[in-house]
Write an enzyme that holds these catalytic residues in place. Structure first.
Site, PDB file in Angstrom:
ATOM      1  N   ASP A   8       0.860  -1.176   0.000  1.00 50.75           N
ATOM      2  CA  ASP A   8       0.000   0.000   0.000  1.00 50.75           C
ATOM      3  C   ASP A   8       0.901   1.232   0.000  1.00 50.75           C
ATOM      4  O   ASP A   8       1.676   1.447   0.934  1.00 50.75           O
ATOM      5  CB  ASP A   8      -0.918   0.005   1.222  1.00 50.75           C
ATOM      6  CG  ASP A   8      -1.832   1.213   1.254  1.00 50.75           C
ATOM      7  OD1 ASP A   8      -2.817   1.234   0.494  1.00 50.75           O
ATOM      8  OD2 ASP A   8      -1.545   2.163   2.019  1.00 50.75           O
ATOM      9  N   GLU A  64      -1.589  -1.567  -5.923  1.00 51.91           N
ATOM     10  CA  GLU A  64      -2.795  -0.866  -6.338  1.00 51.91           C
ATOM     11  C   GLU A  64      -2.610  -0.255  -7.721  1.00 51.91           C
ATOM     12  O   GLU A  64      -1.508   0.125  -8.109  1.00 51.91           O
ATOM     13  CB  GLU A  64      -3.137   0.244  -5.338  1.00 51.91           C
ATOM     14  CG  GLU A  64      -3.454  -0.243  -3.948  1.00 51.91           C
ATOM     15  CD  GLU A  64      -3.639   0.909  -2.981  1.00 51.91           C
ATOM     16  OE1 GLU A  64      -4.766   1.112  -2.513  1.00 51.91           O
ATOM     17  OE2 GLU A  64      -2.649   1.613  -2.713  1.00 51.91           O
ATOM     18  N   CYS A 112     -13.251  -1.431  12.772  1.00 55.26           N
ATOM     19  CA  CYS A 112     -14.356  -2.169  12.147  1.00 55.26           C
ATOM     20  C   CYS A 112     -15.577  -2.117  13.057  1.00 55.26           C
ATOM     21  O   CYS A 112     -15.489  -2.443  14.252  1.00 55.26           O
ATOM     22  CB  CYS A 112     -13.945  -3.614  11.882  1.00 55.26           C
ATOM     23  SG  CYS A 112     -15.234  -4.595  11.070  1.00 55.26           S
ATOM     24  N   ASP A 146      -3.177   1.864   6.713  1.00 55.79           N
ATOM     25  CA  ASP A 146      -2.339   1.372   5.624  1.00 55.79           C
ATOM     26  C   ASP A 146      -2.037  -0.119   5.771  1.00 55.79           C
ATOM     27  O   ASP A 146      -1.980  -0.851   4.780  1.00 55.79           O
ATOM     28  CB  ASP A 146      -1.035   2.172   5.570  1.00 55.79           C
ATOM     29  CG  ASP A 146      -1.279   3.646   5.275  1.00 55.79           C
ATOM     30  OD1 ASP A 146      -2.307   3.957   4.637  1.00 55.79           O
ATOM     31  OD2 ASP A 146      -0.451   4.487   5.684  1.00 55.79           O
TER      32      ASP A 146
END
Length: 484
Positions: free
Chosen positions: A227, A323, A395, A405
């Site tokens: 990332d 990505e 979460c 990250d």
């Protein structure tokens, strides 16, 4: 070389060395590069002259069968015509013998390639942005470059000189022992040489055919997700749960004080003025050279850091997932554009692409719309929104608290398994990708939850996305990483 294919077991690799030419050699280098530019401009004018002639004849009502024929722009045709006019054309007659034939061939080859790209782009056969018709190169703005494909091209036995056609022997700023040892050992063959002037210094780049055996990675069965970011350059999480952070060196920010001081010194000197024909002063040239030197050092430090990072990754892991960042769109953010450009996201992906072929490493690119930062690496729940200032992912479904990250890197690492299982979240190289908007596109993430396969644990990264709910099935079909 266009269309060149190396022999089995060989790869095409470039060796680049800085040059230290004397005054006479530098003048000869500039002359060769100027000859290449002049030949390019001649080719553009010669080909487009028939275009304008046909347009004028059409306006006069001339029938199509009687129109002036199109002039070809293939390299053999341009060479044939140039050899006819170079002795009589006043633009070349007095000085064309001062330079090697390779200088003119460089300009003609570049013009031929430019017309080919324009024609393919206009006919829809070329990917990327739409290309316009070739234009003339300015004497002040054109990059000084010349390529040699024939003649005496070698690295001298002392390891500190190179020999080029018509230019003779030129001293190098750094030793050439790496290339010299391969040439002597028969594991490298020089194909061509290109001289170029960049950042106030001359460079020569040898295109070689090198025998390279594949060096297996240290951990072939390990998958790593990378990332990229501005605050931290890269956060890497592998399938074993190990998370590694690479700090952002920020070379440009560290040199910003020196750059501002040097820029003020340049602005206070008498510089060139094209409107009045004013020539720069000696003090301006000295201050501008100092400013260029600082920029050169920053670029070298950035390139060195990115080389070390990408080399380490491709030598360690068997599969790398990154990505598919829209860097051009990210640079529109005026608050982060400077730091994004300094990080070099696009350069990291490019270097991972070609270095992975040396080690048998597989590199996958996640779909641009895959919500790696919004997805929980533990249970698979997806947040609808996650502002950039929130650096910790919490979460709401399972209560997992993890760095933003690191959570994204774990999700990227988990995507590698879907390239084999074919669950729709990842795909192979031939997987059809949907066409998306090139600029300003936006795809909102809807709250959902992803089912997980049985795995060793939540933080280990071995739990892989399996199947999403029906409401986001249309979105997940476009989340297949592309194999480079």
């Amino acid at each position: 070389m266009k269309g060149f294919r190396p022999r089995p077991g060989f790869v095409v690799q470039a060796y680049r060395f800085a040059l230290d030419p004397n005054a006479g050699q530098e003048a000869a280098l500039r002359s060769h590069c100027g000859a290449a530019r002049a030949a390019y401009n001649w080719a553009v004018a010669w080909v487009t002259a028939s275009w304008w002639q046909r347009r004028a004849e059409v306006s006069y009502g001339v029938p199509d069968a009687e129109l002036t024929g199109w002039r070809p722009w293939s390299l053999p045709a341009l060479r044939k015509e140039f050899n006819v006019v170079k002795r009589t054309d006043p633009r070349f007659a007095d000085w064309w013998e001062d330079n090697s034939k390779e200088a003119y061939s460089t300009g003609l080859a570049n013009a031929s390639a430019a017309f080919d790209n324009y024609a393919k782009s206009k006919n829809g056969k070329r990917k990327g942005a739409r290309m316009g018709a070739p234009r003339f190169k300015s004497k002040r703005k054109a990059r000084l470059s010349c390529r040699f494909t024939t003649g005496t091209i070698r690295v001298d036995a002392d390891g500190r000189h190179v020999t080029l056609p018509r230019l003779g022997t030129i001293r190098t700023h750094e030793p050439t022992h790496k290339l010299l040892a391969r040439v002597r050992g028969g594991t490298a063959r020089i194909l061509s040489a290109t001289v170029r002037h960049e950042r106030g210094r001359w460079f020569v780049s040898f295109q070689t055919e090198v025998k390279r055996d594949i060096q297996r990675v240290a951990r072939p069965g390990t998958v790593v997700g990378i990332d990229l970011g501005v605050k931290t350059l890269a956060v890497m999480a592998d399938s074993t749960g190990e998370i590694r952070t690479v700090a952002n060196p920020r070379h440009y920010d560290k040199a910003l004080t020196q750059l501002r001081r040097a820029s003020r010194a340049v602005s206070r000197r008498r510089g060139p003025d094209r409107r009045t024909g004013q020539k720069p002063s000696k003090r301006w040239e000295k201050a501008n050279a100092q400013l260029t030197k600082i920029h050169h050092r920053v670029a070298n430090l950035r390139a060195d850091a990115l080389h070390k990072l990408t080399t380490t990754v491709t030598r360690t892991y068997g599969t790398v997932v990154v990505e598919d960042l829209h860097v051009a769109g990210m640079l529109r953010n005026h608050r982060l554009a400077r730091r994004i450009a300094d990080a070099g996201f696009g350069e990291i992906r490019r270097r991972l692409s070609y270095k992975s072929r040396r080690n048998g490493c597989r590199v996958l690119a996640a779909d641009r719309w895959y919500p790696s930062s919004k997805t929980c690496s533990g249970c698979g729940a997806v947040k609808a929104k996650l502002p950039l200032h929130l650096r910790t992912y919490t979460c709401d479904a399972c209560g997992l608290v993890i760095d933003r990250d690191a959570n994204a890197a774990l999700n990227l690492a988990a995507l590698a398994a879907t390239a084999v299982t074919g669950t729709g979240v990842a795909g192979d190289q031939d997987t059809a990708q949907p066409v998306s908007k090139p600029r300003g596109a936006d795809r909102k993430t809807r709250t959902t939850r992803t089912r997980r396969k049985a795995g060793p644990g939540r933080a280990g990264g071995a739990t892989l996305p399996h199947q999403q709910q029906t409401e986001t099935r249309d979105r997940t079909q476009a989340q297949a990483p592309t194999l480079w």
